[in-house]
Motif scaffolding. Sequence first.
Motif, PDB file in Angstrom:
ATOM      1  N   ALA A   1      73.918  56.434  72.715  1.00 53.34           N
ATOM      2  CA  ALA A   1      74.964  57.263  72.101  1.00 53.34           C
ATOM      3  C   ALA A   1      75.008  57.063  70.589  1.00 53.34           C
ATOM      4  O   ALA A   1      75.369  57.982  69.837  1.00 53.34           O
ATOM      5  N   ASN A   2      74.617  55.878  70.140  1.00 57.88           N
ATOM      6  CA  ASN A   2      74.583  55.584  68.704  1.00 57.88           C
ATOM      7  C   ASN A   2      73.319  56.111  68.034  1.00 57.88           C
ATOM      8  O   ASN A   2      73.109  55.887  66.833  1.00 57.88           O
ATOM      9  N   GLY A   3      72.473  56.789  68.816  1.00 61.61           N
ATOM     10  CA  GLY A   3      71.270  57.390  68.254  1.00 61.61           C
ATOM     11  C   GLY A   3      70.087  56.458  68.148  1.00 61.61           C
ATOM     12  O   GLY A   3      69.089  56.778  67.483  1.00 61.61           O
ATOM     13  N   GLU A   4      70.161  55.301  68.792  1.00 60.96           N
ATOM     14  CA  GLU A   4      69.050  54.351  68.726  1.00 60.96           C
ATOM     15  C   GLU A   4      67.896  54.814  69.612  1.00 60.96           C
ATOM     16  O   GLU A   4      68.105  55.327  70.713  1.00 60.96           O
ATOM     17  N   LYS A   5      66.693  54.613  69.125  1.00 67.87           N
ATOM     18  CA  LYS A   5      65.503  54.949  69.893  1.00 67.87           C
ATOM     19  C   LYS A   5      65.136  53.774  70.794  1.00 67.87           C
ATOM     20  O   LYS A   5      65.562  52.644  70.571  1.00 67.87           O
ATOM     21  N   TYR A   6      64.303  54.062  71.794  1.00 72.41           N
ATOM     22  CA  TYR A   6      63.932  53.018  72.742  1.00 72.41           C
ATOM     23  C   TYR A   6      63.222  51.853  72.057  1.00 72.41           C
ATOM     24  O   TYR A   6      63.375  50.699  72.457  1.00 72.41           O
ATOM     25  N   GLU A   7      62.449  52.144  71.029  1.00 76.12           N
ATOM     26  CA  GLU A   7      61.760  51.067  70.318  1.00 76.12           C
ATOM     27  C   GLU A   7      62.765  50.117  69.669  1.00 76.12           C
ATOM     28  O   GLU A   7      62.579  48.892  69.682  1.00 76.12           O
ATOM     29  N   GLN A   8      63.833  50.680  69.119  1.00 75.44           N
ATOM     30  CA  GLN A   8      64.874  49.857  68.500  1.00 75.44           C
ATOM     31  C   GLN A   8      65.606  49.019  69.548  1.00 75.44           C
ATOM     32  O   GLN A   8      65.923  47.845  69.314  1.00 75.44           O
ATOM     33  N   ILE A   9      65.868  49.619  70.689  1.00 75.64           N
ATOM     34  CA  ILE A   9      66.560  48.893  71.762  1.00 75.64           C
ATOM     35  C   ILE A   9      65.665  47.779  72.305  1.00 75.64           C
ATOM     36  O   ILE A   9      66.130  46.673  72.599  1.00 75.64           O
ATOM     37  N   TYR A  10      64.384  48.069  72.415  1.00 77.63           N
ATOM     38  CA  TYR A  10      63.421  47.070  72.891  1.00 77.63           C
ATOM     39  C   TYR A  10      63.446  45.821  72.015  1.00 77.63           C
ATOM     40  O   TYR A  10      63.342  44.690  72.511  1.00 77.63           O
ATOM     41  N   GLU A  11      63.601  46.011  70.718  1.00 75.84           N
ATOM     42  CA  GLU A  11      63.592  44.883  69.788  1.00 75.84           C
ATOM     43  C   GLU A  11      64.801  43.972  69.970  1.00 75.84           C
ATOM     44  O   GLU A  11      64.816  42.847  69.470  1.00 75.84           O
ATOM     45  N   LYS A  12      65.817  44.422  70.677  1.00 77.59           N
ATOM     46  CA  LYS A  12      66.997  43.598  70.930  1.00 77.59           C
ATOM     47  C   LYS A  12      66.768  42.603  72.065  1.00 77.59           C
ATOM     48  O   LYS A  12      67.579  41.697  72.274  1.00 77.59           O
TER      49      LYS A  12
END
Length: 227
Positions: free
Chosen positions: A185-196
């Motif tokens: 919902a915050n517009g994050e891409k899967y690559e960004q989420i993966y880095e978490k």
Amino acid sequence: MEYFFANLPDDFTHLLKVNMQSSGKNFSELSGHIIERRGMYLLFRQIFKDVDTSGNVEKVLKSAGWHGIRDRFSCLYIENLINGEYPSSVKTGNCYGILGFEDLLKPFAIGGYSRGFLLGFYLKMSSIEQNLLGKSTSSSNFYIDDVLEILRLSSARTVKIDLLVILIKHLIYFLGLDVLKGHIANGEKYEQIYEKLSEEQKLLMVNNFLAYGSSINEKEIFVMDHV
């Protein structure tokens, strides 16, 4: 969550990864693919002798269609794995779960490809192989209601729906459904989420993708963007 290597028939899984829209060009390629592979063609003649005793692939295609051929072959391989031999005729009941799994993913997949079916076929074959080895397997990999909630957040469709489903399942497993929804919902891409993810979580995901990718004979196994 663990994915295992499954010994899938490459000649068959290749067909599940390519565009098989109902056009003359693709059906012509399908016919050649089957005829050029002697083992596959002999199996084809056996399981479709009720349609055409001469083994005419084009005639069977016109009668059963690509999905008819696909479904019978998948049931054939499942029965062979269970019983240790190819049956003289195919029981299509072994495919119902896979077809239902594919139907759930169709709204999010590009038509003509059978990658949702491919993932279901892999999960079925992998589960049987592990059971034959005396290892219990979880049926949770077939559960995708939570994955569907994430997929519904976008109107886009993708060719490699199988890889996207595996990715989302891992992110839900690691982060939780509501947290993942928040990131998207915050517009994050899967690559960004993966880095978490932690290094341990990343390693588990990589190993599971490798198990699946090697099972379907595909090198490109990551989907790290909104599709």
